[in-house]
Design an enzyme around this catalytic site. Structure first.
Site, mmCIF file in Angstrom:
data_model
loop_
_atom_site.group_PDB
_atom_site.id
_atom_site.type_symbol
_atom_site.label_atom_id
_atom_site.label_comp_id
_atom_site.label_asym_id
_atom_site.label_seq_id
_atom_site.Cartn_x
_atom_site.Cartn_y
_atom_site.Cartn_z
ATOM 1 N N ASP A 267 31.474 29.963 27.761
ATOM 2 C CA ASP A 267 31.243 29.267 26.486
ATOM 3 C C ASP A 267 30.476 27.954 26.640
ATOM 4 O OD1 ASP A 267 33.478 28.288 27.962
ATOM 5 O OD2 ASP A 267 34.119 27.156 26.202
ATOM 6 N N THR B 221 36.689 22.377 33.753
ATOM 7 C CA THR B 221 35.306 22.112 33.389
ATOM 8 C C THR B 221 35.264 20.647 32.987
ATOM 9 O OG1 THR B 221 33.473 23.072 32.176
ATOM 10 C CG2 THR B 221 35.386 22.639 30.911
HETATM 11 N N1 ASP Z 1 35.125 27.205 29.674
HETATM 12 C C1 ASP Z 1 34.677 27.357 31.028
HETATM 13 C C2 ASP Z 1 34.167 28.750 31.210
HETATM 14 O O1 ASP Z 1 34.778 29.683 30.744
HETATM 15 C C3 ASP Z 1 35.731 27.088 32.041
HETATM 16 C C4 ASP Z 1 36.664 26.006 31.706
HETATM 17 O O2 ASP Z 1 36.484 25.257 30.786
HETATM 18 O O3 ASP Z 1 37.665 25.882 32.386
HETATM 19 O O4 ASP Z 1 33.186 28.906 31.886
#
Ligand code: ASP
Length: 302
Positions: free
Chosen positions: A201, A170
Site C-alpha cells: 500500500d 514501515t
Molecule cells: N504497509 C507496508 C506494506 O504492506 C508494511 C508496513 O507498513 O508494515 O508494504
C-alpha cells in the site's frame, strides 16, 4: 499565514514484542525525538510541510532500526525492494516509486517524481533510470542489508512461518505548515519475506497515504494488502470531508473499518486541517511521535 504547525511521524505498527523479546524501547524513542526536532526546525522557521515530511522520512529511512531504506526487511530472495510516496495536500500532486533498489532514500526519489515527472508512480529499473537521469546517487545493494535483517531472513525464510506481528514495519510522516498546507510521506521495505515484485500500500495514493488541505494528511502502516483493499488513507480523508469528523474520530473509525471489513491490522497517523493530531492502531505497538499545533514533542511506542 496560519500561526501554528503540526508534525507526526511513525516507525511502524505491530513489529515490536517489547516484553517477550526484551527489546529496548529507548533507541526508538530517542530516534523519534531527534527526527521530530529536525522537523520542528523546518516548520518553526516557516518551511513547507512537504520539506518537513521529506526530511523526517529520509531520516527514518537512514536509521537501521526501521523497515525503510537502510535496515529494510528482505524479500523471499534475500533482497531489498523498497516502496515510497509523497503527497502535497495543496495541489494534490503526488510522486511514488515501487520495487526500488540502489537508491538510499526512496522518499527523495518519490519527491523527484512529484516535481520532475509527468507520471505519479515509477517502478523498478525505469525508476532507477529516471533517478540517474536526474543526478541521484546510487548505492550498492549491500548498503541496505543489516545483520539484524539477515538473521531474521535466515530464521524465517526456511520455515516461512511468519507471525502477523513479525511482518509489519514501515515509516511515515505527516505535517501541516504555517500556511495551512498539509503533506504526507511513507516509505517501506514491505513485508518480511514478501514475494519478489510484491508492491504494498505504501506507494499507492489513497491506500498508504493521502493529503488534501481541505481535510487531512494521513500515513498508514500495517498489512498493506488490507489497506489497499479498503483504500484506507482516502477513507479517513472522506470521513473528515463528509462526516465532518476531527482527526481523532476519523482515525478511530478508519481503524475500526479496517478491522471490520477485512480483519486488517495496522495503524495510522492523521493531522486534520486544523492541525489536530491523532495516532490509532490495533496492533500491540506503533512507534510514533508528534508535535500538535506548535506544542511539545511527544514520543510513544504503545
Ligand atoms: N504497509 C507496508 C506494506 O504492506 C508494511 C508496513 O507498513 O508494515 O508494504
Amino acid at each position: 499565514m496560519a500561526k501554528t504547525w503540526s508534525l507526526m511521524i511513525h516507525g511502524g505498527a505491530g513489529e515490536l514484542d517489547l516484553v517477550r523479546k526484551h527489546i529496548d524501547a529507548q533507541p526508538y524513542l530517542e530516534s523519534l525525538q531527534i527526527i521530530l526536532e529536525y522537523g520542528q526546525k523546518i516548520l518553526r522557521r516557516g518551511g513547507t510541510a512537504l520539506d518537513a515530511v521529506e526530511m523526517c522520512a529520509s531520516m527514518l529511512e537512514d536509521n537501521p532500526l526501521f523497515n525503510a531504506g537502510r535496515g529494510a526487511v528482505l524479500n523471499e530472495a534475500g533482497k531489498v525492494e523498497l516502496d515510497a510516496a509523497i503527497m502535497d495536500g495543496k495541489s494534490l500532486n503526488a510522486g511514488a516509486v515501487a520495487g526500488i533498489t540502489r537508491i538510499a532514500n526512496p522518499v527523495q526519489l518519490a519527491r523527484l517524481v512529484l516535481v520532475k515527472s509527468k507520471h505519479v508512480l515509477l517502478i523498478g529499473n525505469g525508476a532507477l533510470r529516471f533517478a540517474k537521469q536526474h543526478g541521484s546517487k546510487t548505492v550498492s545493494e549491500c548498503y541496505f542489508i543489516t545483520d539484524k535483517r539477515l538473521e531474521e531472513y535466515n530464521k524465517l525464510h526456511t520455515t516461512m512461518r511468519i507471525k502477523e506481528n513479525q511482518k509489519h514495519g514501515t515509516i511515515g510522516a505527516v505535517a501541516m505548515d504555517k500556511r495551512g498546507n498539509l503533506a504526507a510521506a511513507t516509505s517501506t521495505g514491505g513485508l518480511v519475506c514478501k514475494s519478489q515484485g510484491r508492491v504494498g500500500d505504501t506507494p499507492i495514493i489513497g491506500a498508504g497515504l493521502y493529503a488534501d488541505n481541505k481535510t487531512c494528511a494521513v500515513s498508514t502502516t500495517g498489512h498493506g494488502e488490507m489497506f489497499m483493499c479498503t483504500v484506507l488513507a482516502k477513507h479517513i480523508a472522506d470521513l473528515i470531508a463528509f462526516k465532518k469528523l476531527d482527526a481523532a474520530s476519523a482515525a478511530k473509525q478508519g481503524i475500526n473499518y479496517l478491522k471490520r471489513k477485512v480483519n486488517g491490522r495496522g495503524g495510522v497517523i492523521v493531522i486534520d486541517k486544523y492541525g489536530r493530531c491523532s495516532a490509532r492502531f490495533n496492533t500491540r505497538t506503533m512507534v510514533h511521535g508528534w508535535i500538535e499545533r506548535s506544542g511539545e514533542i511527544h514520543c510513544k511506542i504503545k
